[in-house]
Design a protein around this motif. Structure first.
Motif, mmCIF file in Angstrom:
data_model
loop_
_atom_site.group_PDB
_atom_site.id
_atom_site.type_symbol
_atom_site.label_atom_id
_atom_site.label_comp_id
_atom_site.label_asym_id
_atom_site.label_seq_id
_atom_site.Cartn_x
_atom_site.Cartn_y
_atom_site.Cartn_z
ATOM 1 N N LEU A 254 8.338 0.739 5.964
ATOM 2 C CA LEU A 254 8.594 -0.199 7.060
ATOM 3 C C LEU A 254 10.023 -0.738 6.994
ATOM 4 O O LEU A 254 10.651 -1.002 8.012
ATOM 5 C CB LEU A 254 7.589 -1.348 7.014
ATOM 6 C CG LEU A 254 6.151 -0.956 7.377
ATOM 7 C CD1 LEU A 254 5.200 -2.119 7.124
ATOM 8 C CD2 LEU A 254 6.056 -0.506 8.837
ATOM 9 N N ALA B 63 4.997 1.044 13.848
ATOM 10 C CA ALA B 63 5.936 0.613 12.799
ATOM 11 C C ALA B 63 7.187 0.005 13.434
ATOM 12 O O ALA B 63 7.719 -0.990 12.956
ATOM 13 C CB ALA B 63 6.303 1.790 11.907
ATOM 14 N N VAL C 244 -2.048 -1.525 8.992
ATOM 15 C CA VAL C 244 -1.846 -0.901 7.701
ATOM 16 C C VAL C 244 -1.021 0.374 7.855
ATOM 17 O O VAL C 244 -1.316 1.201 8.705
ATOM 18 C CB VAL C 244 -3.213 -0.603 7.060
ATOM 19 C CG1 VAL C 244 -3.055 0.255 5.835
ATOM 20 C CG2 VAL C 244 -3.899 -1.906 6.687
ATOM 21 N N PHE C 245 0.010 0.481 7.027
ATOM 22 C CA PHE C 245 0.921 1.614 7.167
ATOM 23 C C PHE C 245 0.865 2.524 5.941
ATOM 24 O O PHE C 245 1.877 2.880 5.367
ATOM 25 C CB PHE C 245 2.331 1.103 7.458
ATOM 26 C CG PHE C 245 2.425 0.450 8.812
ATOM 27 C CD1 PHE C 245 2.739 1.204 9.941
ATOM 28 C CD2 PHE C 245 2.144 -0.889 8.982
ATOM 29 C CE1 PHE C 245 2.798 0.622 11.198
ATOM 30 C CE2 PHE C 245 2.199 -1.491 10.234
ATOM 31 C CZ PHE C 245 2.532 -0.732 11.344
ATOM 32 N N ILE C 246 -0.351 2.848 5.531
ATOM 33 C CA ILE C 246 -0.554 3.894 4.529
ATOM 34 C C ILE C 246 -1.557 4.889 5.144
ATOM 35 O O ILE C 246 -2.205 4.559 6.145
ATOM 36 C CB ILE C 246 -1.078 3.333 3.185
ATOM 37 C CG1 ILE C 246 -2.358 2.531 3.378
ATOM 38 C CG2 ILE C 246 -0.007 2.504 2.486
ATOM 39 C CD1 ILE C 246 -2.994 2.068 2.078
ATOM 40 N N PRO C 247 -1.688 6.082 4.582
ATOM 41 C CA PRO C 247 -2.549 7.090 5.219
ATOM 42 C C PRO C 247 -4.024 6.671 5.286
ATOM 43 O O PRO C 247 -4.560 6.091 4.343
ATOM 44 C CB PRO C 247 -2.371 8.312 4.315
ATOM 45 C CG PRO C 247 -1.048 8.105 3.662
ATOM 46 C CD PRO C 247 -0.936 6.633 3.452
ATOM 47 N N GLU D 43 6.492 5.684 8.234
ATOM 48 C CA GLU D 43 5.427 4.915 8.907
ATOM 49 C C GLU D 43 4.106 4.985 8.137
ATOM 50 O O GLU D 43 3.130 4.348 8.498
ATOM 51 C CB GLU D 43 5.245 5.389 10.354
ATOM 52 C CG GLU D 43 4.689 6.794 10.539
ATOM 53 C CD GLU D 43 5.709 7.900 10.292
ATOM 54 O OE1 GLU D 43 6.883 7.581 9.981
ATOM 55 O OE2 GLU D 43 5.338 9.075 10.383
ATOM 56 N N LYS D 44 4.088 5.777 7.051
ATOM 57 C CA LYS D 44 2.885 5.859 6.218
ATOM 58 C C LYS D 44 3.208 5.474 4.782
ATOM 59 O O LYS D 44 2.440 5.742 3.867
ATOM 60 C CB LYS D 44 2.329 7.289 6.260
ATOM 61 C CG LYS D 44 1.658 7.618 7.564
ATOM 62 C CD LYS D 44 0.387 6.810 7.729
ATOM 63 C CE LYS D 44 0.049 6.616 9.193
ATOM 64 N NZ LYS D 44 -1.072 5.668 9.350
ATOM 65 N N ASP E 216 -4.935 9.475 10.018
ATOM 66 C CA ASP E 216 -4.042 10.557 9.634
ATOM 67 C C ASP E 216 -4.817 11.817 9.301
ATOM 68 O O ASP E 216 -4.306 12.918 9.413
ATOM 69 C CB ASP E 216 -3.215 10.132 8.425
ATOM 70 C CG ASP E 216 -2.375 8.936 8.785
ATOM 71 O OD1 ASP E 216 -1.379 9.128 9.472
ATOM 72 O OD2 ASP E 216 -2.757 7.805 8.428
#
Lengths: 273, 213
Positions: B193, B22, A73-76, B186-187, A98
């Motif tokens: 992405l 990522a 998962v690439f969210i905070p 990356e967030k 994070d």
């Protein structure tokens, strides 16, 4: 314009999500990584993982959970529960979190907020405050420092240990102190409102939002989409945290965002195709 | 991807694992390093970071990384700066006293008072010009920001994207072989992405700056 955030909160017990989504056919609704991916696809702006066991052993399990979730998962990601010292914060951040959320430890040893914020930056440090309306006649024990103790004007008291232990500390004063010490964000839970689905404690949120210049996340009490709106407007919160309304499928996140956008709240919506 | 040598610069400024992951997801194994020899031999450099300008610049100096990074950028190989990795490219910052890398003329300024600082959360990027790394990213897309200062380059022609938070600031700078963003791709979910995917694809297909334009 900065968007208001919607943050699902996932309770983790021994490495498994409890109270997970049951309305969607997830192969394993107890798997934190699967749940996190689901909410990411749903449009969650951030995720909070809370270790409800909060023990030394469960912390190790939690590190592993964070590692697996952050692969997918690439969210905070914020992780809380059982974080006792700066070293634990480091472990969580290294695993891929994070932000780390401090609660009981911060109250017992406020210096840890400053220490962690100086070391990792305020943006990584969330102070979680469990607040309850002050009972009539309640007086702070003499051990509470004067600057934080409940006074005549106090309306909410800080509780620690998952809401079990009263502290004699005024929640609004504690919020201001936490921000001064370096908290980059405050996660404010109303114990009175929590679980009732009758709305957030808007007075509490506003009282704290007006005292601090860091973002405030509203928690406890969401039952309708109107409640989210109220927390962001009347409560002046920057983000809303909710658990059951999303876990049990009462509302989908996109639905909540669509509603809020319709009422003029800036939210992050999926780009129109 | 065999042979492709993308390197993430480690200067003790924040968590680099998510940047690495990522890139991994975008099909590139990237090494995290503070070894100047590894940086010198890289095909492409990713320069992320979070935290304070002064301590980061001191760290770069103490580890003799300032010259290798500048030399890398001069060489024309692809360079991707993220957050502090954009701010450090300028000459200096209101945040401290240490000079920056000075690759880009201009200063790093504090976000205006009156709004909550840090600027934390999702905000929109208005694209002012196209760039291969931004391909497929719709104008006005949301990205995740966490910062209290912003890059203010003198040469406005490098500003590829702007974001409004009390002031309209440069959230994407791009020129020649360099692209640098204030937010954290990356967030930033799918949109973020996309930037790493584009970067990796670009490095694979066009390792020199000529192809970037």
């Amino acid at each position: 314009m900065l968007s208001k955030r919607i943050i699902p909160c996932l309770d983790v017990d021994r490495g498994r999500v409890v109270k997970g989504v049951s309305f969607i056919n997830l192969r394993d609704a107890g798997d934190p990584a699967a749940m996190a991916s689901f909410y990411d696809r749903e449009g969650a702006d951030e995720l909070v993982f809370l270790d409800i066991t909060a023990s030394a052993e469960s912390r190790e399990t939690m590190v592993d959970v964070v590692r697996k979730v952050s692969e997918k998962v690439f969210i905070p990601l914020t992780v809380g529960g059982g974080i006792r010292k700066v070293e634990h914060v480091r472990k969580m951040l290294e695993a891929g979190a994070d932000k780390a959320s401090l609660n009981t430890t911060a109250v017992q040893n406020p210096g840890v907020i400053k220490e962690a914020a100086d070391f990792f930056g305020s943006q990584c440090i969330v102070v979680a405050i469990d607040a309850k309306r002050v009972e009539v006649g309640r007086v702070a024990p003499p051990s509470v420092p004067a600057g934080l103790a409940l006074g005549e004007a106090s309306r909410w008291e800080v509780f620690t240990h998952g809401g079990r232990t009263p502290t004699g500390i005024d929640a609004v004063k504690w919020a201001a102190r936490s921000a001064e010490l370096g908290a980059g964000e405050l996660l404010v839970t109303s114990m009175d409102a929590d679980g009732r689905k009758a709305g957030y404690d808007l007075e509490l949120l506003r009282a704290i939002s007006e005292q601090v210049s860091v973002p405030v996340i509203a928690s406890g009490g969401a039952g309708t989409l109107e409640h989210l709106y109220e927390a962001l407007v009347a409560g002046e919160a920057d983000a809303v945290l909710a658990a059951s309304i999303f876990h049990y499928g009462t509302f989908r996140i996109e639905q909540a965002k669509h509603y809020l956008a319709g009422r003029g709240i800036p939210v992050r919506q999926k780009a129109a195709a | 991807m065999a042979g492709l040598n993308i390197v993430i610069v480690d200067y003790q400024a924040g968590n680099l694992r998510s940047v690495q992951k990522a890139l991994e997801r975008s099909g590139a194994q990237a090494a995290i390093t503070s070894d100047e020899r590894v940086i010198k031999s890289a095909d492409a450099l990713v320069f992320p970071g979070q935290g304070a300008c002064d301590s980061s610049m001191r760290h770069l100096r103490e580890h003799d990384l300032v010259e290798p990074i500048k030399a890398f950028i001069r060489s024309g190989r692809p360079f991707f700066g993220v957050c502090l990795g954009l701010q450090l490219l300028l000459e200096g910052s209101d945040e401290g006293v240490e000079p920056g890398l000075g690759i880009l003329k201009g200063r790093v300024r504090r976000l205006p008072d009156g709004l909550k600082i840090p600027h934390m959360g999702w905000n929109q990027v208005k694209l002012l010009k196209g760039h291969p790394v931004l391909e497929g990213v719709p104008d006005g897309s949301n990205f995740y920001f966490v910062h209290s200062y912003y890059a203010d380059p003198d040469d406005r022609s490098v500003v590829a994207g702007v974001t409004d938070y009390g002031v309209e600031f440069c959230s994407v700078a791009a020129w020649e072989n360099v692209i640098a963003v204030q937010f954290h791709p990356e967030k930033s979910g799918e949109n973020g992405l996309k930037l790493y995917e584009n970067f990796v694809r670009l490095v694979k297909s066009a390792p020199t700056q000529a192809a970037w334009r």
